[in-house]
Scaffold this active site. Structure first.
Site, PDB file in Angstrom:
ATOM      1  N   GLU A  18      46.167  31.633  31.878  1.00 34.01           N
ATOM      2  CA  GLU A  18      44.661  32.007  32.740  1.00 34.01           C
ATOM      3  C   GLU A  18      44.492  31.231  33.732  1.00 34.01           C
ATOM      4  O   GLU A  18      45.063  29.600  33.794  1.00 34.01           O
ATOM      5  CB  GLU A  18      43.710  32.179  31.544  1.00 34.01           C
ATOM      6  CG  GLU A  18      42.574  32.841  32.303  1.00 34.01           C
ATOM      7  CD  GLU A  18      41.305  33.015  31.275  1.00 34.01           C
ATOM      8  OE1 GLU A  18      41.633  32.550  29.823  1.00 34.01           O
ATOM      9  OE2 GLU A  18      40.312  33.606  31.521  1.00 34.01           O
ATOM     10  N   TYR A  25      30.910  28.116  22.754  1.00 37.90           N
ATOM     11  CA  TYR A  25      32.477  28.596  23.268  1.00 37.90           C
ATOM     12  C   TYR A  25      32.862  29.490  22.212  1.00 37.90           C
ATOM     13  O   TYR A  25      33.382  30.695  22.461  1.00 37.90           O
ATOM     14  CB  TYR A  25      32.956  27.443  23.352  1.00 37.90           C
ATOM     15  CG  TYR A  25      34.403  27.639  23.967  1.00 37.90           C
ATOM     16  CD1 TYR A  25      34.564  27.720  25.530  1.00 37.90           C
ATOM     17  CD2 TYR A  25      35.516  27.664  23.429  1.00 37.90           C
ATOM     18  CE1 TYR A  25      35.871  27.591  25.963  1.00 37.90           C
ATOM     19  CE2 TYR A  25      37.015  27.958  23.889  1.00 37.90           C
ATOM     20  CZ  TYR A  25      37.024  27.901  25.233  1.00 37.90           C
ATOM     21  OH  TYR A  25      38.105  28.133  25.731  1.00 37.90           O
ATOM     22  N   HIS A  78      49.249  28.337  28.252  1.00 36.46           N
ATOM     23  CA  HIS A  78      48.388  29.436  28.621  1.00 36.46           C
ATOM     24  C   HIS A  78      48.005  29.838  30.061  1.00 36.46           C
ATOM     25  O   HIS A  78      48.101  28.720  30.851  1.00 36.46           O
ATOM     26  CB  HIS A  78      47.019  29.071  28.111  1.00 36.46           C
ATOM     27  CG  HIS A  78      45.758  30.053  28.116  1.00 36.46           C
ATOM     28  ND1 HIS A  78      46.061  31.631  28.354  1.00 36.46           N
ATOM     29  CD2 HIS A  78      44.216  30.270  28.341  1.00 36.46           C
ATOM     30  CE1 HIS A  78      44.942  32.074  28.345  1.00 36.46           C
ATOM     31  NE2 HIS A  78      43.974  31.262  28.412  1.00 36.46           N
ATOM     32  N   ASP A  87      42.504  29.195  35.036  1.00 35.45           N
ATOM     33  CA  ASP A  87      41.880  27.825  34.728  1.00 35.45           C
ATOM     34  C   ASP A  87      42.792  26.855  34.281  1.00 35.45           C
ATOM     35  O   ASP A  87      42.624  25.686  34.365  1.00 35.45           O
ATOM     36  CB  ASP A  87      40.520  27.940  33.926  1.00 35.45           C
ATOM     37  CG  ASP A  87      40.648  28.649  32.748  1.00 35.45           C
ATOM     38  OD1 ASP A  87      41.662  29.290  32.669  1.00 35.45           O
ATOM     39  OD2 ASP A  87      40.200  27.914  31.670  1.00 35.45           O
ATOM     40  N   HIS A 108      43.731  31.880  23.601  1.00 40.15           N
ATOM     41  CA  HIS A 108      42.762  32.852  23.737  1.00 40.15           C
ATOM     42  C   HIS A 108      43.212  34.202  24.450  1.00 40.15           C
ATOM     43  O   HIS A 108      42.714  35.270  24.443  1.00 40.15           O
ATOM     44  CB  HIS A 108      41.699  32.234  24.902  1.00 40.15           C
ATOM     45  CG  HIS A 108      40.943  33.133  25.868  1.00 40.15           C
ATOM     46  ND1 HIS A 108      40.849  32.806  27.063  1.00 40.15           N
ATOM     47  CD2 HIS A 108      40.034  34.164  25.471  1.00 40.15           C
ATOM     48  CE1 HIS A 108      40.145  34.006  27.464  1.00 40.15           C
ATOM     49  NE2 HIS A 108      39.476  34.476  26.644  1.00 40.15           N
ATOM     50  N   ASP A 165      42.835  26.311  24.948  1.00 41.55           N
ATOM     51  CA  ASP A 165      41.376  26.605  24.728  1.00 41.55           C
ATOM     52  C   ASP A 165      40.794  26.505  23.251  1.00 41.55           C
ATOM     53  O   ASP A 165      39.618  26.374  23.243  1.00 41.55           O
ATOM     54  CB  ASP A 165      41.408  28.238  25.010  1.00 41.55           C
ATOM     55  CG  ASP A 165      41.216  28.570  26.497  1.00 41.55           C
ATOM     56  OD1 ASP A 165      40.876  27.734  27.298  1.00 41.55           O
ATOM     57  OD2 ASP A 165      41.779  29.781  26.739  1.00 41.55           O
ATOM     58  N   HIS A 224      39.779  22.131  27.536  1.00 41.54           N
ATOM     59  CA  HIS A 224      38.324  22.055  28.092  1.00 41.54           C
ATOM     60  C   HIS A 224      37.557  20.909  27.568  1.00 41.54           C
ATOM     61  O   HIS A 224      37.510  20.938  26.358  1.00 41.54           O
ATOM     62  CB  HIS A 224      37.508  23.468  28.168  1.00 41.54           C
ATOM     63  CG  HIS A 224      38.205  24.505  29.018  1.00 41.54           C
ATOM     64  ND1 HIS A 224      38.264  24.681  30.347  1.00 41.54           N
ATOM     65  CD2 HIS A 224      38.520  25.672  28.493  1.00 41.54           C
ATOM     66  CE1 HIS A 224      38.912  25.846  30.605  1.00 41.54           C
ATOM     67  NE2 HIS A 224      38.901  26.393  29.636  1.00 41.54           N
ATOM     68  N   HIS A 259      34.647  33.645  33.590  1.00 40.36           N
ATOM     69  CA  HIS A 259      34.976  34.847  33.249  1.00 40.36           C
ATOM     70  C   HIS A 259      34.050  35.912  34.096  1.00 40.36           C
ATOM     71  O   HIS A 259      33.520  36.637  33.665  1.00 40.36           O
ATOM     72  CB  HIS A 259      34.864  35.301  31.834  1.00 40.36           C
ATOM     73  CG  HIS A 259      35.792  34.730  30.886  1.00 40.36           C
ATOM     74  ND1 HIS A 259      35.633  34.473  29.561  1.00 40.36           N
ATOM     75  CD2 HIS A 259      37.111  34.214  31.135  1.00 40.36           C
ATOM     76  CE1 HIS A 259      36.831  33.904  29.024  1.00 40.36           C
ATOM     77  NE2 HIS A 259      37.488  33.594  29.959  1.00 40.36           N
TER      78      HIS A 259
HETATM   79 FE1  FEO Z   1      41.657  31.150  28.468  1.00 40.70          FE
HETATM   80 FE2  FEO Z   1      40.249  28.298  29.585  1.00 40.70          FE
HETATM   81  O1  FEO Z   1      41.451  29.960  29.519  1.00 40.70           O
END
Ligand code: FEO
Length: 488
Positions: free
Chosen positions: A81, A194, A79, A83, A147, A166, A227, A23
């Protein structure tokens, strides 16, 4: 490289040992991370998520060793994002017609990042299923704000694997994939970091979403996050842990953080910490200098604390900038059920302490009396600081004895549409459901029944219970489930 997960499921993700920032530079990664992508080969072949855009070529090379890309029948993007969907452009260049399954909100964010509105998008909602053969189905569960608004989870029947994206993940890298294989202390620490730094503002949603998923009564044999590790041993342990963290979590801990121009405010912090310990030997007191310590560790400590003390020297009659930044971040994380106080040394005025006190109050902390010391504290001033520590420790002992935090899941209580007690300037009063305002936990937009929301044909005088189920927050576009009672 691939790792066998279960039956016809393989991990085809990417490890990232050296990443330090996430981020932007807002989240410091201390143990690496991984971008987990999964390949399911039943009668239909499904790819769940991709990896960070920086690894797209490596990801495709790896995937092509495992499978002919043209054999992929469906891509699920839980998702958008970068990543997780970062390798999508490179993948779709090779298989441009492949159907992508995602939420409606994800189309906006995927197109916003990849600029390919022509891709073959298939939107799904909670409860929608996709048959992949051999008697197995994918079941989709929307998870807005866990997220991003686009987030969802995907459950594979038969194998009972929840691909949670996430949620339940952690920034943690290890050659071993499963939770029972790695260092348990490191794993817990990274899970908490996290949650504290990313998911705290959405705790109401976490609890509601978990309860919704539990209400499906689906067996869960594994939770395959996007993750870190895959939860294989007692996978629901992380669900129960999330429920505990989402329930106004606190330990018997006080966090003190400060910034200090000339070491004077630091001297105050030390003396206050001693005073707290004098009267409460059981409370953990953690002291941090925001200019020197890991910001995310400080925020994790705040998350674990029943109370915080925030100190700053006064500079140009305001607080020092790193303290201002921390308070802004703390306001955004929307901690609940915590006490706080401000302190600091000053020369000719003490504006910093007043501003910190106001910011803490605005952020929802139960604030106590502040403490200012002029110039460098002498023996007498240090004794006053220590005495202040004793006083505030006793007060907070009392506060948090009379407001016990239970490790249960009262989410249904917190959103219950029954009449409630509210506190107003003139004292307590009872509100009924007819006038109960509701606040969006994501963007803080408030629904006032007296005003309604005429843009969605919700007329003034409409009680929340009578607002249609397809109502959405006019500011952030999320649905009724992200609203909780609001008492101003
Ligand atoms: Fe919300 Fe791992 O990205």
């Amino acid at each position: 490289m691939t790792i066998h997960v279960k039956n016809n499921i393989h991990w085809v993700g990417q490890r990232d040992w050296e990443v330090q920032d996430f981020h932007g530079t807002e989240y410091k990664i201390t143990k690496g991370t991984s971008y987990n992508s999964y390949l399911i080969r039943e009668e239909k072949v499904v790819l769940i998520d991709t990896v960070d855009h920086r690894f797209c070529h490596q990801f495709l090379q790896n995937l092509e060793k495992e499978i002919n890309l043209n054999d992929i029948d469906f891509i699920v993007i839980n998702h958008a994002e970068e990543d997780h969907s970062g390798a999508l452009s490179a993948l779709m260049e090779k298989i441009p017609q492949t159907p992508i399954y995602c939420t409606e909100a994800a189309i906006d964010s995927i197109v916003g990042h990849h600029h390919h509105p022509e891709w073959n998008f298939n939107t799904v909602k909670t409860g929608d299923t996709l048959d992949i053969g051999h008697g197995k189905q994918l079941v989709f569960v929307e998870a807005p704000m866990l997220h991003w608004p686009d987030s969802m989870m995907t459950y594979l029947t038969g194998d009972a694997v929840l691909f949670s994206n996430d949620a339940f993940g952690q920034h943690y890298c290890d050659e071993r994939l499963f939770n029972d294989e790695v260092d348990q202390h490191e794993l817990y620490e990274q899970c908490l970091r996290y949650y504290a730094n990313i998911l705290t503002p959405f705790s109401n949603l976490v609890t509601a979403k978990i309860n919704e998923v539990l209400s499906f009564n689906l067996p869960v044999d594994m939770i395959a996050t996007s993750h870190g590790i895959v939860w294989r041993d007692n996978p629901t342990q992380i669900i129960h842990q999330y429920l505990e963290w989402a329930n106004h979590y606190q330990e018997n801990r006080i966090t003190i953080f400060y910034d200090s121009m000339s070491n004077n405010t630091r001297m105050m912090a030390d003396a206050i910490a001693q005073g707290i310990h004098d009267v409460d030997a059981n409370v953990a007191v953690k002291v941090f200098n925001v200019a020197k310590h890991d910001k995310n560790e400080i925020l994790s400590s705040v998350f674990r604390s029943k109370a915080i003390l925030v100190g700053s020297s006064t500079m140009n009659n305001v607080m020092m900038p790193k303290i201002a930044g921390m308070l802004e971040e703390i306001a955004g994380l929307r901690f609940k059920n915590k006490s706080a106080a401000a302190f600091g040394s000053y020369g000719w005025n003490g504006g910093a302490v007043d501003r910190i006190h106001a910011r803490l109050t605005d952020a929802g902390f139960d604030t106590s009396l502040s403490l200012k010391t002029k110039w460098r504290p002498d023996h007498k001033a240090l004794a006053e600081c220590q005495d202040y520590g004793r006083t505030i420790a006793k007060q907070w002992q009392l506060n948090h004895q009379t407001q016990p935090v239970e490790n249960t899941t009262p989410v249904q209580e917190s959103v219950s549409p029954v009449s409630i007690q509210t506190t107003s300037v003139s004292g307590s009063s009872e509100k009924t459901i007819d006038t109960q305002s509701m606040i969006c936990t994501v963007c803080n937009w408030v629904y006032d029944p007296a005003i309604g929301e005429p843009n969605q044909d919700v007329m003034p005088g409409t009680a929340w219970d009578d607002v249609p189920d397809d109502f959405f927050c006019p500011d952030c576009n999320l649905g009724k489930d992200v609203f909780i009672e609001y008492n101003n």
